[in-house]
Design an enzyme around this catalytic site. Structure first.
Site, short mmCIF file in Angstrom:
data_model
loop_
_atom_site.label_atom_id
_atom_site.label_comp_id
_atom_site.label_asym_id
_atom_site.label_seq_id
_atom_site.Cartn_x
_atom_site.Cartn_y
_atom_site.Cartn_z
CD1 TRP A 219 -0.33 -1.74 3.02
CD2 TRP A 219 0.66 0.25 3.34
NE1 TRP A 219 0.44 -1.84 4.16
CE2 TRP A 219 1.07 -0.64 4.37
CE3 TRP A 219 1.16 1.54 3.35
CZ2 TRP A 219 1.96 -0.27 5.39
CZ3 TRP A 219 2.04 1.91 4.35
CH2 TRP A 219 2.43 1.01 5.36
CG ASN A 220 5.12 1.12 0.40
OD1 ASN A 220 4.67 0.39 -0.48
ND2 ASN A 220 6.38 1.07 0.77
CE LYS B 178 -3.77 -8.82 -3.16
NZ LYS B 178 -4.14 -7.84 -2.11
N PRO B 179 -3.23 -5.47 -6.22
CG PRO B 179 -4.71 -3.68 -6.61
CD PRO B 179 -4.43 -5.11 -7.01
N GLY C 168 6.40 -6.36 -0.23
CA GLY C 168 5.64 -6.24 1.02
C GLY C 168 6.49 -6.67 2.19
CB SER C 169 5.59 -7.60 5.60
OG SER C 169 4.70 -8.67 5.36
CD GLU D 183 11.70 -3.67 -2.66
OE1 GLU D 183 11.51 -2.74 -3.45
OE2 GLU D 183 11.53 -3.57 -1.43
CG LEU D 184 10.78 -9.70 1.12
CD1 LEU D 184 11.24 -11.00 1.77
CD2 LEU D 184 9.30 -9.78 0.75
CB CYS E 13 11.03 -1.00 1.21
SG CYS E 13 11.17 -0.51 -0.50
CD GLU F 99 10.04 -2.49 7.01
OE1 GLU F 99 10.38 -1.98 5.95
OE2 GLU F 99 9.38 -3.55 7.08
P1 NDP Z 1 1.90 -7.42 3.40
O1 NDP Z 1 3.21 -8.00 3.10
O2 NDP Z 1 1.01 -8.10 4.34
O3 NDP Z 1 1.04 -7.23 2.04
C1 NDP Z 1 1.61 -6.99 0.75
C2 NDP Z 1 0.66 -7.54 -0.32
O4 NDP Z 1 0.53 -8.95 -0.19
C3 NDP Z 1 -0.75 -7.00 -0.22
O5 NDP Z 1 -1.29 -6.86 -1.51
C4 NDP Z 1 -1.47 -8.08 0.55
O6 NDP Z 1 -2.85 -8.04 0.35
C5 NDP Z 1 -0.86 -9.30 -0.06
N1 NDP Z 1 -0.93 -10.51 0.76
C6 NDP Z 1 -1.20 -10.64 2.08
N2 NDP Z 1 -1.14 -11.94 2.46
C7 NDP Z 1 -0.82 -12.64 1.36
C8 NDP Z 1 -0.59 -14.03 1.09
N3 NDP Z 1 -0.68 -14.96 2.05
N4 NDP Z 1 -0.27 -14.40 -0.16
C9 NDP Z 1 -0.16 -13.49 -1.14
N5 NDP Z 1 -0.36 -12.16 -0.97
C10 NDP Z 1 -0.68 -11.74 0.26
O7 NDP Z 1 2.15 -5.97 3.82
P2 NDP Z 1 1.19 -5.08 4.64
O8 NDP Z 1 0.47 -4.27 3.65
O9 NDP Z 1 0.35 -5.81 5.65
O10 NDP Z 1 2.26 -4.27 5.49
C11 NDP Z 1 2.84 -4.84 6.66
C12 NDP Z 1 4.29 -4.49 6.78
O11 NDP Z 1 5.01 -4.79 5.60
C13 NDP Z 1 4.54 -3.04 7.00
O12 NDP Z 1 4.41 -2.75 8.33
C14 NDP Z 1 5.95 -2.88 6.52
O13 NDP Z 1 6.84 -3.21 7.55
C15 NDP Z 1 6.08 -3.89 5.43
N6 NDP Z 1 5.94 -3.34 4.10
C16 NDP Z 1 7.04 -3.27 3.32
C17 NDP Z 1 6.94 -2.72 2.07
C18 NDP Z 1 8.08 -2.59 1.16
O14 NDP Z 1 8.02 -1.80 0.23
N7 NDP Z 1 9.15 -3.35 1.35
C19 NDP Z 1 5.68 -2.19 1.58
C20 NDP Z 1 4.57 -2.35 2.48
C21 NDP Z 1 4.72 -2.91 3.68
P3 NDP Z 1 -3.76 -7.13 1.31
O15 NDP Z 1 -3.12 -5.79 1.44
O16 NDP Z 1 -5.02 -7.06 0.58
O17 NDP Z 1 -3.79 -7.86 2.62
#
Ligand code: NDP
Length: 497
Positions: free
Chosen positions: A138-139, A162-163, A212-213, A234-235, A268, A366
């Protein structure tokens, strides 16, 4: 009636729009459509695809304000963060990838010195994987979702994005843009939905690009293992900045404040911790404090209205608050901010934490918020030790006027990218690979490898006819095998000498 998700403006608390959801049961059909559309897209070739992506670039530039408004509305970020980082990135990427793809994905001729296959022509070719699933956070709804779709499309793939369910509107708007630019139906689709929709998507696509995370990244890799689907991850990050005693302190302080507060710290590759050599520690802290106090925060209201926007994702507020409170309890000094801002939107004040150390979660986990914890270190060696004392390894920065020393230190940092006298801007050079070490990821985006990952390599070896002298090693028998063994000893033995 189809299920919907209500998209909220984090800066005001108002609901912007309800969007229909792609349920996990619908995902297979979405990917089927993509699979059916992909061969014709691939057959268009680089030039044909490039023309459409170039028109999409034109569309993006013409709709820059509408796109920035959408990003600001669904994330609550400052308008400059939307315009500079997201819209400008998208415009660049739509020109860059179609321009580079024909060169970086061209057939490669290979030579061999192995006498058993001398004379054959050998070529490596790059074929699109088919359907790429891009799962985004979402960022940065444009950079981290749509942005990864662009190289995948340029390589000849169909893409399903899949946003994050928190920020789906930018991807949907971009889908409209690609459609208006003439992208064939089905080549780019958006599957709005929850994490479960993302999980099911992994089962059907040929490659997954996930941002994502780290926690979710592990789940993505586990799921992809079931179908042996390749992943690029990319985590999270905990990027350190090292400030040496001979640094240009003004530049270092500006970078520390900008790259920790930009996008409300929800990046990130934000600067998440600073190590400053003792002789300049107090001066650095004073400069950073003064600059952070001048930052304006609130609901964005057009260009230049605020410097730091809202917290996009509700649970993030608690994490940031806990990190700041725990640092305070452990003896750090909170010199600026440290509290939630006034509602109804979701704000956390730009926060400077001095005298931090590694007993504090703010230095180890983080935070993903507008905070800057600073630690005093004895010397560069201690700074490197502390910087590397982390499960993460995404980016890092070193500030010093001694460039040779800066580069030596950069090579000792365990991170995928290190800037000297800069931070994070390496992300804008699409020619440079960008990816995390350790728990920060797997694979890279950008650079030739960031494009080749959307392809399958195929080796093609041709035995050219007619050969003047045929060499047959088959069928083997004891005599031939002994001859080969002697030949191997002669050939490789002589090479070693
Ligand atoms: P997530 O890693 O949970 O989500 C990222 C994406 O993955 C979203 O589209 C999410 O869907 C989807 N998702 C969730 N669960 C699954 C699964 N089991 N299989 C496949 N896709 C899945 O990140 P969050 O948005 O919850 O953020 C949590 C933490 O992640 C933050 O606090 C931050 O520390 C970190 N983060 C890091 C980022 C980076 O750029 N490196 C970016 C964003 C967050 P949905 O949102 O619909 O649940």
């Amino acid at each position: 009636m189809a299920e919907t998700i209500a998209v909220e403006n984090p800066a005001t608390g108002a609901t912007i729009r309800e969007v229909p959801v792609t349920s996990p049961e619908d995902v297979a059909a979405v990917v089927e459509r993509a699979r059916a559309a992909q061969p014709a897209w691939e057959a268009l070739g680089y030039a044909g695809r490039g023309r459409i992506l170039k028109r999409a670039q034109q569309w993006l530039v013409e709709h820059a304000d509408e796109i920035a408004d959408t990003i600001v509305a669904e994330t609550g970020k400052a308008r400059e963060d939307a315009m500079l980082v997201e819209v400008a990135y998208g415009a660049n990427a739509l020109g860059f990838w179609p321009r580079k793809a024909p060169k970086w994905l061209a057939d490669e001729r290979v030579r061999t010195t192995n006498p058993f296959v001398l004379g054959r022509s050998m070529v490596v070719r790059y074929r699109p994987v088919g359907v790429v699933g891009v799962i985004g956070p979402w960022n940065y709804p444009l950079v981290n979702s749509v942005g990864d779709a662009i190289p995948a499309l340029a390589a000849g793939n169909a893409v399903v994005v899949k946003p994050s369910e928190v920020t789906p509107l930018t991807s949907l708007l971009f889908q409209r843009g690609l459609h208006e630019a003439g992208l064939p139906e089905g080549v780019f689709q958006v599957a709005v939905g929850t994490g479960e929709t993302g999980a099911v998507l992994i089962d059907h696509v040929d490659m997954v690009m996930f941002t994502g995370s780290t926690r979710t990244g592990r789940k993505v890799m586990e799921r992809a293992a079931q179908t042996l689907t390749p992943v690029s991850l990319e985590l999270g990050g905990k990027d350190p900045m090292i400030v040496l005693a001979d640094a240009d302190l003004e530049r270092a302080a500006n970078a520390a404040v900008y790259y920790s507060m930009q996008n409300g710290g929800q990046t990130c590759i934000s600067i998440e911790r600073v190590y400053v050599e003792a002789p300049v520690y107090d001066d650095f802290v004073a400069k950073v404090t003064e600059k952070a106090k001048a930052l304006r925060q609130g609901p964005p209201d057009g260009a230049g209205s605020v410097d730091v926007g809202a917290m996009t994702f509700p649970p993030q507020m608690e994490i940031v608050e806990q990190h700041v409170q725990q640092a305070r309890d452990a003896g750090a000094r909170v010199l600026v901010g440290g509290h939630r801002g006034p509602g109804p939107g979701r704000f956390f004040e730009p926060t400077i934490i001095a005298d931090a150390d590694h007993s504090m979660t703010a230095m180890r986990e983080e935070t993903f918020g507008p905070t800057l914890p600073i630690m005093r270190v004895k010397d560069a060696d201690e700074a490197i030790r502390q910087a590397n004392d982390s499960p993460y390894g995404l980016g890092a920065a070193v500030f010093t006027k001694d460039l040779a020393k800066g580069q030596r230190l950069a090579r000792r940092v365990e991170a995928g990218a290190v800037c000297i006298n800069d931070a994070a801007v390496n992300y804008l050079a699409l020619e440079l690979p960008m990816g995390g070490w350790k728990a920060s990821g797997l694979g890279v985006r950008h650079g030739p490898a960031g494009l080749k990952k959307y392809t399958r390599q195929q080796a093609i070896m041709t035995y050219r006819l007619p050969l003047r002298r045929e060499v047959h090693f088959f069928p083997y028998n004891a005599r031939v095998t002994n001859l080969i063994s002697r030949g191997v000893k002669l050939f490789y033995g002589s090479r070693r000498r």
